[in-house]
Design a protein around this motif. Structure first.
Motif, PDB file in Angstrom:
ATOM      1  N   TYR A  19      -1.684  -2.955  13.985  1.00 21.97           N
ATOM      2  CA  TYR A  19      -0.763  -1.907  13.538  1.00 21.97           C
ATOM      3  C   TYR A  19       0.631  -2.060  14.131  1.00 21.97           C
ATOM      4  O   TYR A  19       1.631  -1.716  13.490  1.00 21.97           O
ATOM      5  CB  TYR A  19      -1.339  -0.521  13.838  1.00 21.97           C
TER       6      TYR A  19
ATOM      7  N   SER B 176      -7.910  -2.988  13.544  1.00 20.93           N
ATOM      8  CA  SER B 176      -6.839  -1.994  13.628  1.00 20.93           C
ATOM      9  C   SER B 176      -5.744  -2.390  14.600  1.00 20.93           C
ATOM     10  O   SER B 176      -4.670  -1.782  14.619  1.00 20.93           O
ATOM     11  CB  SER B 176      -7.422  -0.640  14.049  1.00 20.93           C
TER      12      SER B 176
ATOM     13  N   VAL C  93       0.848  -1.189   0.000  1.00 20.73           N
ATOM     14  CA  VAL C  93       0.000   0.000   0.000  1.00 20.73           C
ATOM     15  C   VAL C  93       0.881   1.235   0.000  1.00 20.73           C
ATOM     16  O   VAL C  93       1.834   1.339   0.775  1.00 20.73           O
ATOM     17  CB  VAL C  93      -0.929   0.022   1.240  1.00 20.73           C
TER      18      VAL C  93
ATOM     19  N   ASP D 175      -3.811   8.964   5.849  1.00 20.73           N
ATOM     20  CA  ASP D 175      -3.762   7.553   6.249  1.00 20.73           C
ATOM     21  C   ASP D 175      -3.042   7.402   7.579  1.00 20.73           C
ATOM     22  O   ASP D 175      -2.054   8.098   7.854  1.00 20.73           O
ATOM     23  CB  ASP D 175      -3.032   6.716   5.192  1.00 20.73           C
ATOM     24  N   THR D 176      -3.527   6.491   8.389  1.00 18.73           N
ATOM     25  CA  THR D 176      -2.834   6.095   9.619  1.00 18.73           C
ATOM     26  C   THR D 176      -2.670   4.588   9.583  1.00 18.73           C
ATOM     27  O   THR D 176      -3.405   3.886   8.874  1.00 18.73           O
ATOM     28  CB  THR D 176      -3.625   6.499  10.872  1.00 18.73           C
TER      29      THR D 176
ATOM     30  N   VAL E  94       1.076   4.979   1.002  1.00 17.04           N
ATOM     31  CA  VAL E  94       0.387   5.836   1.966  1.00 17.04           C
ATOM     32  C   VAL E  94      -0.098   7.119   1.295  1.00 17.04           C
ATOM     33  O   VAL E  94       0.636   7.761   0.539  1.00 17.04           O
ATOM     34  CB  VAL E  94       1.328   6.184   3.143  1.00 17.04           C
ATOM     35  N   LYS E  95      -1.354   7.473   1.586  1.00 15.08           N
ATOM     36  CA  LYS E  95      -1.938   8.721   1.105  1.00 15.08           C
ATOM     37  C   LYS E  95      -2.124   9.679   2.273  1.00 15.08           C
ATOM     38  O   LYS E  95      -2.118   9.277   3.433  1.00 15.08           O
ATOM     39  CB  LYS E  95      -3.280   8.443   0.417  1.00 15.08           C
TER      40      LYS E  95
ATOM     41  N   ARG F 228      -8.665  -1.475   7.318  1.00 19.08           N
ATOM     42  CA  ARG F 228      -9.130  -1.606   5.938  1.00 19.08           C
ATOM     43  C   ARG F 228      -8.740  -2.964   5.352  1.00 19.08           C
ATOM     44  O   ARG F 228      -9.521  -3.579   4.612  1.00 19.08           O
ATOM     45  CB  ARG F 228      -8.534  -0.480   5.101  1.00 19.08           C
TER      46      ARG F 228
ATOM     47  N   LEU G  98      -5.781   2.729  10.688  1.00 23.31           N
ATOM     48  CA  LEU G  98      -6.816   2.810   9.662  1.00 23.31           C
ATOM     49  C   LEU G  98      -6.538   1.833   8.520  1.00 23.31           C
ATOM     50  O   LEU G  98      -7.434   1.126   8.054  1.00 23.31           O
ATOM     51  CB  LEU G  98      -6.895   4.235   9.120  1.00 23.31           C
ATOM     52  N   LEU G  99      -5.285   1.762   8.080  1.00 20.23           N
ATOM     53  CA  LEU G  99      -4.926   0.845   6.998  1.00 20.23           C
ATOM     54  C   LEU G  99      -5.090  -0.608   7.441  1.00 20.23           C
ATOM     55  O   LEU G  99      -5.522  -1.459   6.660  1.00 20.23           O
ATOM     56  CB  LEU G  99      -3.495   1.108   6.539  1.00 20.23           C
TER      57      LEU G  99
END
Length: 230
Positions: free
Chosen positions: A203, A200, A181, A187-188, A183-184, A195, A191-192
């Protein structure tokens, strides 16, 4: 995957696998290389199908599929005695015998499947399962009687996907597959993880897998890898 690696030298090991219908099991013939590769090349290719529509403003072709990863490397076989064979490696002294041993692992056809073996290539943090696609040998030193003293073997492998992995790829958000992925903004990591995994709480594991120390503020453009849940 370990957070740190031992500083002791490890030899690349190639082992034949039984596959049946599940994940590969490295339980067959194996060979440890005397001289590790100086370079490795891991290639990935994405296919896009169809034609770019007339008047397209930049969206381009539609995604089609991801091609299997390709691993390429070369190793040198030495029979001069200049490179001592470690006590923990079973390897013949003669170069031709070493090459035959390698061929029996990576090239010789499986007697039941009538196709090259699936092999596990293990070295440091690299663990790659694949089938041989290219095997090239170059001899560079000989005895006066023509017996080879040094040779370089160049090999290429396509990543092996078992039927279970192929089926999972129908669901591209499956937590049982690896994901990459970019990162945009906004984004955290939690959160990713939510998704991709639906939870979560992973992480911390993802941060450790990617070697992140300050993961609370992710920089846009950063490429993160999300390993399959195991």
């Amino acid at each position: 995957m370990p957070d740190s690696l031992s500083s002791s030298k490890s030899q690349m090991k190639i082992t034949t696998c039984s596959v049946d219908k599940g994940p590969p099991d490295a339980n067959g013939k194996s060979m440890s290389l005397l001289i590790n590769p100086a370079e490795l090349s891991l290639s990935r290719k994405t296919d896009y199908g169809g034609c770019v529509p007339m008047g397209d403003t930049g969206s381009g072709k539609k995604f089609s599929k991801v091609q299997p990863d390709t691993l390429d490397f070369s190793t040198v076989f030495d029979g001069t005695g200049a490179v001592p064979i470690p006590a923990n490696i079973e390897l013949p002294q003669d170069v031709d015998d070493q090459l035959q041993m390698l061929s029996d692992v990576v090239y010789k056809y499986d007697s039941e499947e009538h196709e090259p073996n699936v092999v596990q290539i293990l070295w440091g943090r690299l663990m790659f399962y694949g089938r041989l696609t290219t095997f090239n040998i170059e001899y560079s030193l000989f005895r006066p009687n023509g017996v080879a003293l040094r040779a370089k073997a160049t090999m290429s492998f396509d990543r092996y996907k078992n039927p279970q992995e192929t089926a999972l790829e129908a669901n591209k958000l499956s937590p049982d597959l690896s994901h990459a992925v970019v990162v945009k903004d906004g984004d955290t990591l939690p959160l990713l993880c939510h998704r991709i995994y639906g939870d979560s709480r992973y992480y911390v594991d993802v941060a450790r897998f990617n070697g992140l120390h300050a993961f609370r503020a992710l920089k846009p453009g950063l490429l993160l890898h999300f390993p399959p849940l195991g």
